[in-house]
Design an enzyme around this catalytic site. Structure first.
Site, PDB file in Angstrom:
ATOM      1  N   LYS A  85     -11.592  12.993  14.188  1.00  0.00           N
ATOM      2  CA  LYS A  85     -12.864  12.592  14.813  1.00  0.00           C
ATOM      3  C   LYS A  85     -13.776  13.809  14.963  1.00  0.00           C
ATOM      4  N   ASN A 135     -11.840   7.046  27.621  1.00  0.00           N
ATOM      5  CA  ASN A 135     -10.947   5.908  27.307  1.00  0.00           C
ATOM      6  C   ASN A 135     -11.565   4.571  27.707  1.00  0.00           C
ATOM      7  N   SER A 179      -7.643   4.639  15.152  1.00  0.00           N
ATOM      8  CA  SER A 179      -7.984   5.046  16.520  1.00  0.00           C
ATOM      9  C   SER A 179      -6.796   5.371  17.426  1.00  0.00           C
ATOM     10  N   HIS A 200       0.431  16.339  23.968  1.00  0.00           N
ATOM     11  CA  HIS A 200      -0.216  15.385  24.888  1.00  0.00           C
ATOM     12  C   HIS A 200      -1.258  16.081  25.767  1.00  0.00           C
ATOM     13  N   THR A 233      -7.996  -3.961   8.982  1.00  0.00           N
ATOM     14  CA  THR A 233      -6.662  -3.361   9.063  1.00  0.00           C
ATOM     15  C   THR A 233      -5.857  -4.098  10.131  1.00  0.00           C
ATOM     16  N   ASP A 258       7.895  12.498  26.042  1.00  0.00           N
ATOM     17  CA  ASP A 258       6.444  12.704  26.034  1.00  0.00           C
ATOM     18  C   ASP A 258       5.873  12.677  24.619  1.00  0.00           C
ATOM     19  N   THR A 274      -9.829   7.591   6.455  1.00  0.00           N
ATOM     20  CA  THR A 274     -10.856   6.710   7.055  1.00  0.00           C
ATOM     21  C   THR A 274     -11.846   7.506   7.906  1.00  0.00           C
ATOM     22  N   TYR A 279      -5.525  12.570  15.179  1.00  0.00           N
ATOM     23  CA  TYR A 279      -6.642  11.649  15.446  1.00  0.00           C
ATOM     24  C   TYR A 279      -7.867  12.414  15.921  1.00  0.00           C
ATOM     25  N   THR A 292     -15.432  10.287  20.461  1.00  0.00           N
ATOM     26  CA  THR A 292     -14.526  10.288  21.602  1.00  0.00           C
ATOM     27  C   THR A 292     -14.575  11.613  22.353  1.00  0.00           C
ATOM     28  N   ASP A 293     -14.138  11.577  23.616  1.00  0.00           N
ATOM     29  CA  ASP A 293     -14.032  12.826  24.381  1.00  0.00           C
ATOM     30  C   ASP A 293     -12.829  13.657  23.926  1.00  0.00           C
ATOM     31  N   GLU A 294     -11.927  13.062  23.125  1.00  0.00           N
ATOM     32  CA  GLU A 294     -10.724  13.799  22.727  1.00  0.00           C
ATOM     33  C   GLU A 294     -11.043  14.987  21.824  1.00  0.00           C
ATOM     34  N   PRO A 339       6.847   1.732  29.212  1.00  0.00           N
ATOM     35  CA  PRO A 339       7.186   3.097  28.782  1.00  0.00           C
ATOM     36  C   PRO A 339       6.099   4.111  29.153  1.00  0.00           C
TER      37      PRO A 339
HETATM   38  P1  NAD Z   1      -9.805  -0.144  16.809  1.00  0.00           P
HETATM   39  O1  NAD Z   1      -8.632   0.549  16.199  1.00  0.00           O
HETATM   40  O2  NAD Z   1      -9.575  -1.226  17.803  1.00  0.00           O
HETATM   41  O3  NAD Z   1     -10.714  -0.770  15.664  1.00  0.00           O
HETATM   42  C1  NAD Z   1     -11.033  -0.063  14.508  1.00  0.00           C
HETATM   43  C2  NAD Z   1     -11.683  -1.015  13.508  1.00  0.00           C
HETATM   44  O4  NAD Z   1     -12.031  -0.252  12.345  1.00  0.00           O
HETATM   45  C3  NAD Z   1     -10.753  -2.138  13.045  1.00  0.00           C
HETATM   46  O5  NAD Z   1     -11.443  -3.364  13.031  1.00  0.00           O
HETATM   47  C4  NAD Z   1     -10.343  -1.716  11.637  1.00  0.00           C
HETATM   48  O6  NAD Z   1     -10.051  -2.808  10.785  1.00  0.00           O
HETATM   49  C5  NAD Z   1     -11.577  -0.949  11.193  1.00  0.00           C
HETATM   50  N1  NAD Z   1     -11.258   0.018  10.131  1.00  0.00           N
HETATM   51  C6  NAD Z   1     -10.233   0.918  10.114  1.00  0.00           C
HETATM   52  N2  NAD Z   1     -10.259   1.611   8.951  1.00  0.00           N
HETATM   53  C7  NAD Z   1     -11.331   1.143   8.235  1.00  0.00           C
HETATM   54  C8  NAD Z   1     -11.887   1.466   6.979  1.00  0.00           C
HETATM   55  N3  NAD Z   1     -11.343   2.419   6.192  1.00  0.00           N
HETATM   56  N4  NAD Z   1     -12.990   0.801   6.579  1.00  0.00           N
HETATM   57  C9  NAD Z   1     -13.550  -0.165   7.355  1.00  0.00           C
HETATM   58  N5  NAD Z   1     -13.057  -0.520   8.547  1.00  0.00           N
HETATM   59  C10 NAD Z   1     -11.959   0.135   8.990  1.00  0.00           C
HETATM   60  O7  NAD Z   1     -10.710   1.024  17.428  1.00  0.00           O
HETATM   61  P2  NAD Z   1     -11.618   1.011  18.739  1.00  0.00           P
HETATM   62  O8  NAD Z   1     -10.785   1.355  19.919  1.00  0.00           O
HETATM   63  O9  NAD Z   1     -12.462  -0.204  18.739  1.00  0.00           O
HETATM   64  O10 NAD Z   1     -12.541   2.298  18.443  1.00  0.00           O
HETATM   65  C11 NAD Z   1     -13.776   2.167  17.742  1.00  0.00           C
HETATM   66  C12 NAD Z   1     -14.432   3.535  17.651  1.00  0.00           C
HETATM   67  O11 NAD Z   1     -14.663   4.058  18.947  1.00  0.00           O
HETATM   68  C13 NAD Z   1     -13.588   4.584  16.916  1.00  0.00           C
HETATM   69  O12 NAD Z   1     -14.435   5.367  16.118  1.00  0.00           O
HETATM   70  C14 NAD Z   1     -12.978   5.409  18.034  1.00  0.00           C
HETATM   71  O13 NAD Z   1     -12.729   6.734  17.615  1.00  0.00           O
HETATM   72  C15 NAD Z   1     -14.085   5.352  19.081  1.00  0.00           C
HETATM   73  N6  NAD Z   1     -13.653   5.491  20.473  1.00  0.00           N
HETATM   74  C16 NAD Z   1     -12.654   4.696  20.972  1.00  0.00           C
HETATM   75  C17 NAD Z   1     -12.291   4.822  22.308  1.00  0.00           C
HETATM   76  C18 NAD Z   1     -11.210   3.955  22.918  1.00  0.00           C
HETATM   77  O14 NAD Z   1     -10.828   4.185  24.056  1.00  0.00           O
HETATM   78  N7  NAD Z   1     -10.710   2.953  22.234  1.00  0.00           N
HETATM   79  C19 NAD Z   1     -12.942   5.751  23.119  1.00  0.00           C
HETATM   80  C20 NAD Z   1     -13.954   6.557  22.571  1.00  0.00           C
HETATM   81  C21 NAD Z   1     -14.312   6.399  21.247  1.00  0.00           C
HETATM   82  O1  TDX Z   2       3.186   3.563  25.797  1.00  0.00           O
HETATM   83  C1  TDX Z   2       2.393   4.417  26.229  1.00  0.00           C
HETATM   84  N1  TDX Z   2       2.738   5.177  27.318  1.00  0.00           N
HETATM   85  C2  TDX Z   2       1.959   6.154  27.837  1.00  0.00           C
HETATM   86  O2  TDX Z   2       2.330   6.811  28.814  1.00  0.00           O
HETATM   87  C3  TDX Z   2       1.095   4.658  25.635  1.00  0.00           C
HETATM   88  C4  TDX Z   2       0.651   3.851  24.452  1.00  0.00           C
HETATM   89  C5  TDX Z   2       0.301   5.646  26.185  1.00  0.00           C
HETATM   90  N2  TDX Z   2       0.707   6.393  27.232  1.00  0.00           N
HETATM   91  C6  TDX Z   2      -0.180   7.435  27.781  1.00  0.00           C
HETATM   92  C7  TDX Z   2      -0.743   8.409  26.779  1.00  0.00           C
HETATM   93  C8  TDX Z   2      -2.112   8.743  27.343  1.00  0.00           C
HETATM   94  O3  TDX Z   2      -1.999   9.797  28.287  1.00  0.00           O
HETATM   95  O4  TDX Z   2      -1.313   6.749  28.327  1.00  0.00           O
HETATM   96  C9  TDX Z   2      -2.534   7.472  28.080  1.00  0.00           C
HETATM   97  C10 TDX Z   2      -3.473   6.587  27.278  1.00  0.00           C
HETATM   98  O5  TDX Z   2      -2.895   6.431  25.990  1.00  0.00           O
HETATM   99  P1  TDX Z   2      -3.639   5.584  24.822  1.00  0.00           P
HETATM  100  O6  TDX Z   2      -3.947   4.227  25.329  1.00  0.00           O
HETATM  101  O7  TDX Z   2      -2.831   5.730  23.585  1.00  0.00           O
HETATM  102  O8  TDX Z   2      -5.036   6.349  24.729  1.00  0.00           O
HETATM  103  P2  TDX Z   2      -5.426   7.873  24.413  1.00  0.00           P
HETATM  104  O9  TDX Z   2      -4.354   8.573  23.674  1.00  0.00           O
HETATM  105  O10 TDX Z   2      -5.877   8.501  25.695  1.00  0.00           O
HETATM  106  O11 TDX Z   2      -6.677   7.646  23.424  1.00  0.00           O
HETATM  107  C11 TDX Z   2      -7.643   6.592  23.683  1.00  0.00           C
HETATM  108  O12 TDX Z   2      -8.812   7.088  24.286  1.00  0.00           O
HETATM  109  C12 TDX Z   2      -9.679   7.850  23.500  1.00  0.00           C
HETATM  110  C13 TDX Z   2      -7.996   5.842  22.395  1.00  0.00           C
HETATM  111  O13 TDX Z   2      -6.810   5.362  21.786  1.00  0.00           O
HETATM  112  C14 TDX Z   2      -8.787   6.702  21.470  1.00  0.00           C
HETATM  113  O14 TDX Z   2      -9.187   5.961  20.322  1.00  0.00           O
HETATM  114  C15 TDX Z   2     -10.010   7.196  22.186  1.00  0.00           C
HETATM  115  O15 TDX Z   2     -10.714   8.085  21.376  1.00  0.00           O
END
Ligand code: NAD
Ligand code: TDX
Length: 350
Positions: free
Chosen positions: A160, A185, A86, A290, A37, A286, A101, A156, A131-133, A211
């Site tokens: 999850k 995070n 995500s 949130h 994606t 906001d 998905t 989201y 995730t902790d969310e 922002p």
């Molecule tokens: P990301 O958005 O960077 O990557 C997601 C990947 O999944 C991409 O490569 C995308 O192409 C693939 N994908 C999406 N839809 C798909 C589908 N239908 N079939 C096959 N592939 C698909 O996400 P990330 O930040 O690497 O997160 C990975 C996992 O970890 C997620 O399950 C997310 O919920 C979890 N997680 C993320 C965070 C964080 O802070 N990023 C924290 C805790 C848990």
């Molecule tokens: O432009 C911004 N300004 C801002 O203030 C963005 C993109 C975010 N924020 C704030 C929102 C959140 O309080 O910053 C914090 C972090 O935001 P994100 O990076 O979007 O993360 P969050 O919403 O906390 O979720 C992330 O952590 C848990 C990941 O995207 C998730 O996939 C994971 O499960």
């Protein structure tokens, strides 16, 4: 030899996981199942090209027939399920793909495991990355433990939470062997610049507004991505089947504090003007629903499995800023027309 079917391996955490494990485990096979994606970047996996124990399959995990074919061809022993939509803000503007998905995709994978592993679950495992969310928002005090009640706020986190429930139900009902990790995070190299930390780094470098949603007082608990990957690997290797482990970095910070540290690091690493960079901070409307604060109690994985994070927020953030400054080609590749459309859609009206 163990065959790992790693879903979402071209995304941020999945690619860091594969880059770490494929060279370290030459006797095992890693099949990356990714739909590719907007969030995926095959350039994140360039170092793995030519590795005999790695292959990429462009497959949608919600496509049952395609997943079935993958199981027939590769006969995986272990599914490591990262694939997901995500980004919370995207889920607010368009929740449909999140349900498809994150919920249906997880269902399809669980059903494939049940079908193809029927007869014997010996040596088989479904590892679900979550995730902790799912736990919702904390007030000023307290931490999420593995026993905290689910209370998701965004489309989201609800998707999850639903996927976590499916995994546990397949465990209870069909005895499917599973393990689950709920992590805070993540930040680090290869993160798509829609998320707070890479967005702020790149905007600061380019002199664009930074922002900050609401008052910037929301708290997140930051963990360097390879510390998360090592935690997942530790749980897969040594965790108890049917158990959940919370993973977090003990790095609780308000969003404004994170932005201030990024500004200081960008100024230091580029020689930029600190006051001019500080002037880029812009408070915007906001995020609806949130969550105020996340904080993880990671004592179970620390105590039972001996896992501890290797990076502090200071060391991890300095490395992350340096990585984005050094990797223009990667950044250019992900910031396509679709990326610019997202920035207009999410920030244009704030
Ligand atoms: P990301 O958005 O960077 O990557 C997601 C990947 O999944 C991409 O490569 C995308 O192409 C693939 N994908 C999406 N839809 C798909 C589908 N239908 N079939 C096959 N592939 C698909 O996400 P990330 O930040 O690497 O997160 C990975 C996992 O970890 C997620 O399950 C997310 O919920 C979890 N997680 C993320 C965070 C964080 O802070 N990023 C924290 C805790 C848990
Ligand atoms: O432009 C911004 N300004 C801002 O203030 C963005 C993109 C975010 N924020 C704030 C929102 C959140 O309080 O910053 C914090 C972090 O935001 P994100 O990076 O979007 O993360 P969050 O919403 O906390 O979720 C992330 O952590 C848990 C990941 O995207 C998730 O996939 C994971 O499960």
């Amino acid at each position: 030899m163990t065959t790992y079917l790693v879903t979402g391996g071209a995304g941020f955490i999945g690619a860091n996981f594969l880059n770490l494990l494929v060279p370290r485990q030459p006797g095992d096979r890693f099949i990356n199942v990714d739909k590719l994606t907007y969030a995926a970047n095959p350039a994140s996996l360039e170092g793995l090209e030519g590795s005999g124990n790695y292959a990429l399959e462009r497959v949608d995990v919600a496509d049952a027939a395609a997943v079935d074919r993958l199981f027939e061809e590769h006969a995986p022993d272990c599914v490591v399920h990262f694939a997901a939509e995500s980004h919370v803000d995207r889920s607010i503007l368009g929740p449909g793909e999140f349900v498809r998905t994150n919920v249906e995709g997880t269902f399809v994978l669980l059903e494939a495991c049940r079908k193809h592993w029927a007869g014997s679950y010996d040596g088989k495992l479904f590892h679900h990355v979550s995730t902790d969310e799912v736990y919702g928002s904390l007030g000023a005090t307290g931490m999420f433990t593995e026993d905290t009640r689910y209370d998701p706020s965004s489309p989201y986190s609800a998707s999850k939470a639903a996927s976590d429930h499916l995994v546990r139900a397949w465990g209870r009902t069909y005895k499917l062997p599973f393990k689950l990790t709920n992590c805070s995070n993540n930040y680090g190299p290869l993160q798509f610049p829609e998320k707070l930390i890479p967005l702020m780094i790149l905007n600061a470098v380019e002199g664009k507004p930074l922002p900050i949603y609401g008052k910037g007082e929301n708290v997140r608990d930051w963990l360097y991505v390879t510390d998360h990957c090592e935690a997942i690997w530790r749980v897969i290797q040594s965790g108890a089947t049917g158990e959940t482990y919370n993973v977090g970095g003990h790095n609780e910070l308000m969003n404004v504090e994170v932005v201030d540290r990024i500004i200081e690091l960008v100024a230091a690493q580029t020689g930029g003007d600190l006051e001019a960079l500080r002037g880029l901070k812009t408070y915007v409307t906001d995020r609806p629903g949130h969550d105020l604060r996340y904080a993880i109690d990671a004592s179970k994985i620390e105590r039972d499995l001996g896992w501890t994070p290797q990076e502090t927020f200071e060391t991890g953030l300095a490395k992350t800023v340096a990585w984005y400054l050094e990797n223009d080609a990667w950044v250019d590749a992900v910031r396509s027309g679709a990326y610019r459309e997202w920035i207009d859609q999410n920030y244009g009206a704030r």
